[in-house]
Write a protein that holds these residues in place. Structure first.
Motif, PDB file in Angstrom:
ATOM      1  N   SER A 132      60.669  28.393  10.412  1.00  0.00           N
ATOM      2  CA  SER A 132      60.854  28.117   8.971  1.00  0.00           C
ATOM      3  C   SER A 132      61.662  29.195   8.240  1.00  0.00           C
ATOM      4  O   SER A 132      61.471  29.430   7.041  1.00  0.00           O
ATOM      5  CB  SER A 132      59.494  27.952   8.266  1.00  0.00           C
ATOM      6  OG  SER A 132      58.831  26.825   8.729  1.00  0.00           O
TER       7      SER A 132
ATOM      8  N   ASN B 299      58.957  22.582   6.146  1.00  0.00           N
ATOM      9  CA  ASN B 299      60.179  23.179   6.700  1.00  0.00           C
ATOM     10  C   ASN B 299      61.264  22.098   6.607  1.00  0.00           C
ATOM     11  O   ASN B 299      61.304  21.178   7.417  1.00  0.00           O
ATOM     12  CB  ASN B 299      59.921  23.584   8.156  1.00  0.00           C
ATOM     13  CG  ASN B 299      61.155  24.162   8.843  1.00  0.00           C
ATOM     14  OD1 ASN B 299      62.245  24.203   8.262  1.00  0.00           O
ATOM     15  ND2 ASN B 299      60.982  24.613  10.081  1.00  0.00           N
TER      16      ASN B 299
ATOM     17  N   SER C 138      64.537  24.765  10.636  1.00  0.00           N
ATOM     18  CA  SER C 138      64.827  26.160  10.997  1.00  0.00           C
ATOM     19  C   SER C 138      63.747  26.720  11.909  1.00  0.00           C
ATOM     20  O   SER C 138      62.561  26.445  11.714  1.00  0.00           O
ATOM     21  CB  SER C 138      64.868  27.040   9.746  1.00  0.00           C
ATOM     22  OG  SER C 138      66.055  26.870   9.050  1.00  0.00           O
TER      23      SER C 138
ATOM     24  N   GLN D 221      76.030  31.332   6.051  1.00  0.00           N
ATOM     25  CA  GLN D 221      76.665  30.778   7.256  1.00  0.00           C
ATOM     26  C   GLN D 221      77.862  31.643   7.675  1.00  0.00           C
ATOM     27  O   GLN D 221      78.076  31.896   8.867  1.00  0.00           O
ATOM     28  CB  GLN D 221      77.116  29.329   6.975  1.00  0.00           C
ATOM     29  CG  GLN D 221      75.948  28.369   6.740  1.00  0.00           C
ATOM     30  CD  GLN D 221      76.373  27.065   6.065  1.00  0.00           C
ATOM     31  OE1 GLN D 221      77.368  27.016   5.340  1.00  0.00           O
ATOM     32  NE2 GLN D 221      75.610  26.004   6.287  1.00  0.00           N
TER      33      GLN D 221
ATOM     34  N   ASN E  42      64.569  21.750   7.023  1.00  0.00           N
ATOM     35  CA  ASN E  42      65.760  21.538   7.864  1.00  0.00           C
ATOM     36  C   ASN E  42      65.538  21.806   9.344  1.00  0.00           C
ATOM     37  O   ASN E  42      66.463  21.668  10.140  1.00  0.00           O
ATOM     38  CB  ASN E  42      66.908  22.410   7.344  1.00  0.00           C
ATOM     39  CG  ASN E  42      66.488  23.861   7.187  1.00  0.00           C
ATOM     40  OD1 ASN E  42      65.557  24.307   7.854  1.00  0.00           O
ATOM     41  ND2 ASN E  42      67.149  24.586   6.326  1.00  0.00           N
TER      42      ASN E  42
ATOM     43  N   ASN F 124      71.098  20.180  10.020  1.00  0.00           N
ATOM     44  CA  ASN F 124      69.687  19.949   9.705  1.00  0.00           C
ATOM     45  C   ASN F 124      69.060  18.984  10.704  1.00  0.00           C
ATOM     46  O   ASN F 124      69.725  18.071  11.199  1.00  0.00           O
ATOM     47  CB  ASN F 124      69.545  19.336   8.302  1.00  0.00           C
ATOM     48  CG  ASN F 124      70.001  20.303   7.227  1.00  0.00           C
ATOM     49  OD1 ASN F 124      70.081  21.509   7.447  1.00  0.00           O
ATOM     50  ND2 ASN F 124      70.313  19.757   6.059  1.00  0.00           N
TER      51      ASN F 124
ATOM     52  N   MET G  81      73.751  28.799  12.551  1.00  0.00           N
ATOM     53  CA  MET G  81      73.249  27.613  11.839  1.00  0.00           C
ATOM     54  C   MET G  81      73.591  26.353  12.613  1.00  0.00           C
ATOM     55  O   MET G  81      74.679  26.226  13.170  1.00  0.00           O
ATOM     56  CB  MET G  81      73.885  27.520  10.456  1.00  0.00           C
ATOM     57  CG  MET G  81      73.279  28.437   9.438  1.00  0.00           C
ATOM     58  SD  MET G  81      71.518  28.149   9.196  1.00  0.00           S
ATOM     59  CE  MET G  81      71.134  29.597   8.200  1.00  0.00           C
TER      60      MET G  81
ATOM     61  N   LYS H  79      60.805  32.735   4.049  1.00  0.00           N
ATOM     62  CA  LYS H  79      60.459  31.577   4.872  1.00  0.00           C
ATOM     63  C   LYS H  79      60.213  30.395   3.960  1.00  0.00           C
ATOM     64  O   LYS H  79      59.737  30.564   2.835  1.00  0.00           O
ATOM     65  CB  LYS H  79      59.156  31.850   5.636  1.00  0.00           C
ATOM     66  CG  LYS H  79      59.348  32.425   7.005  1.00  0.00           C
ATOM     67  CD  LYS H  79      58.034  32.376   7.776  1.00  0.00           C
ATOM     68  CE  LYS H  79      58.241  32.905   9.180  1.00  0.00           C
ATOM     69  NZ  LYS H  79      57.078  32.710  10.036  1.00  0.00           N
TER      70      LYS H  79
ATOM     71  N   ARG I 296      69.815  24.653   9.613  1.00  0.00           N
ATOM     72  CA  ARG I 296      68.768  24.841  10.635  1.00  0.00           C
ATOM     73  C   ARG I 296      69.048  26.149  11.360  1.00  0.00           C
ATOM     74  O   ARG I 296      69.858  26.206  12.287  1.00  0.00           O
ATOM     75  CB  ARG I 296      68.759  23.658  11.606  1.00  0.00           C
ATOM     76  CG  ARG I 296      67.733  23.802  12.714  1.00  0.00           C
ATOM     77  CD  ARG I 296      67.517  22.541  13.532  1.00  0.00           C
ATOM     78  NE  ARG I 296      68.696  21.774  13.851  1.00  0.00           N
ATOM     79  CZ  ARG I 296      68.999  21.317  15.071  1.00  0.00           C
ATOM     80  NH1 ARG I 296      68.218  21.590  16.105  1.00  0.00           N
ATOM     81  NH2 ARG I 296      70.078  20.600  15.275  1.00  0.00           N
ATOM     82  N   TYR I 297      68.378  27.202  10.909  1.00  0.00           N
ATOM     83  CA  TYR I 297      68.617  28.519  11.504  1.00  0.00           C
ATOM     84  C   TYR I 297      68.127  28.539  12.947  1.00  0.00           C
ATOM     85  O   TYR I 297      67.040  28.053  13.253  1.00  0.00           O
ATOM     86  CB  TYR I 297      67.905  29.609  10.693  1.00  0.00           C
ATOM     87  CG  TYR I 297      68.145  30.997  11.241  1.00  0.00           C
ATOM     88  CD1 TYR I 297      69.382  31.612  11.090  1.00  0.00           C
ATOM     89  CD2 TYR I 297      67.144  31.688  11.928  1.00  0.00           C
ATOM     90  CE1 TYR I 297      69.615  32.875  11.605  1.00  0.00           C
ATOM     91  CE2 TYR I 297      67.372  32.948  12.446  1.00  0.00           C
ATOM     92  CZ  TYR I 297      68.610  33.533  12.282  1.00  0.00           C
ATOM     93  OH  TYR I 297      68.845  34.781  12.801  1.00  0.00           O
ATOM     94  N   TYR I 298      68.966  29.106  13.800  1.00  0.00           N
ATOM     95  CA  TYR I 298      68.628  29.181  15.226  1.00  0.00           C
ATOM     96  C   TYR I 298      68.945  30.575  15.751  1.00  0.00           C
ATOM     97  O   TYR I 298      69.959  31.182  15.377  1.00  0.00           O
ATOM     98  CB  TYR I 298      69.433  28.144  16.023  1.00  0.00           C
ATOM     99  CG  TYR I 298      69.184  28.243  17.512  1.00  0.00           C
ATOM    100  CD1 TYR I 298      68.068  27.630  18.087  1.00  0.00           C
ATOM    101  CD2 TYR I 298      70.031  28.992  18.323  1.00  0.00           C
ATOM    102  CE1 TYR I 298      67.814  27.747  19.444  1.00  0.00           C
ATOM    103  CE2 TYR I 298      69.786  29.113  19.685  1.00  0.00           C
ATOM    104  CZ  TYR I 298      68.672  28.493  20.244  1.00  0.00           C
ATOM    105  OH  TYR I 298      68.421  28.621  21.580  1.00  0.00           O
TER     106      TYR I 298
END
Lengths: 219, 84
Positions: free
Chosen positions: A177, A170, A174, A89, A172, A104, A101, A165, A145-147
């Protein structure tokens, strides 16, 4: 290889990371966030935890800690930097890795073992794994939650920067994934799962050990 | 220099799923407020700051937001400057 573990106020995976490195025969040094000296390390690890209480956004305040100026310089010169969980993060907030991030998708803290697929092992950190290998490690985060924008996501894919991955579920939400990414140059990697919590069988998995073993070899 | 109060609102960008907003909306529906179409939950910061004029204060808060208070990848922000 000399490894440094950065400690911010609120970091809590520093000793686990130290232990994992000790198991493979390394003697890491701790780097206090207020220092400006990286003590000639070859690799900097930003461990997990809740730096600055995750106030504002996870990693948003830690990225302005004094030592981060040195970590950014070090990374820009090609030095190896690994961010685990909160460390990932922080790397995103610092702009050393692309994207951000989000909380979630479950809106809850998730602490459990997950399966991961190694998508790209052609890098310093994951070279002891094989491509397509399924490994097991715990995750423990609320903002994982990757964005990333669609345009930048395409770039990540083109450059093989998605290295890990989530496999199967998945957890959270993301995008794609994604559990871990690496920069274009291949010297800065971030991952949400905790390899340092998967280095001995009694911990439930040894999947993380190969990551730490890769720090032993001559480059 | 005058003292100003700034209300800074930060929201996730449109199109990014906001689980808190969704949960609150569902609760409102359960309470019978079926008219509610969407809820987005953001952050509000109240910042007291000294400055010569409104524009200067606005620009300063904008800079803070761009480099630190909001994440440009995921968040939009709105600044309201009020004289104390």
């Amino acid at each position: 290889m000399k490894v440094g573990i950065v400690i911010f106020p609120g970091t809590n995976c520093d000793m686990d990371t130290y232990h994992a490195l000790k198991i493979v025969g390394l003697k890491p040094v701790y780097l206090w966030h207020k220092e400006h000296d990286l003590k000639d390390v070859d690799l900097v690890i930003l461990p997990g935890g809740f730096s600055y209480g995750d106030y504002l956004r996870a990693g948003a305040i830690a990225r302005f800690s004094p030592i981060m100026r040195e970590v950014v310089d070090f990374a820009n010169k090609g030095g190896y930097v690994l961010g685990i969980c909160n460390g990932f993060q922080i790397l995103l907030e610092a702009g050393l890795l692309p994207g951000a991030m989000l909380p979630n998708i479950t809106n809850s803290f998730i602490c459990k073992e997950v399966y991961l697929e190694v998508l790209n092992n052609n890098n310093f950190f994951l070279r002891r794994y094989s491509k397509g290998e399924i490994i097991k490690m715990p995750i423990a985060h609320k903002e994982g939650r990757y964005y990333i924008s669609q345009k930048e996501l395409e770039e990540l894919k083109e450059n093989n920067q998605i290295v890990l991955k989530y496999f199967g579920e998945n957890p959270n939400g993301s995008i794609e994934s994604i559990a871990g990414i690496i920069n274009k140059r291949g010297n800065v990697m971030g991952m949400m799962p905790h390899p340092e919590r998967a280095v001995e069988l009694f911990l439930g998995s040894q999947s993380g050990i190969n990551l730490f073993l890769s720090f032993l070899d001559e480059e | 220099m005058k003292k100003w109060t700034v209300i800074l609102e930060i929201f996730l960008k449109d199109g990014i799923f906001d689980p808190q907003g969704k949960t609150i909306k569902d609760a409102l529906h359960n309470l019978g407020f079926k008219e509610v179409e969407e809820v987005r939950m953001g952050k509000v910061l109240k910042i007291d700051i000294y400055g010569d004029n409104k524009n200067e204060v606005f620009e300063k808060i904008k800079k803070m937001s761009e480099i630190f208070l909001a994440n440009p990848v995921t968040e939009d922000f709105n600044i309201r400057v009020e004289e104390e």
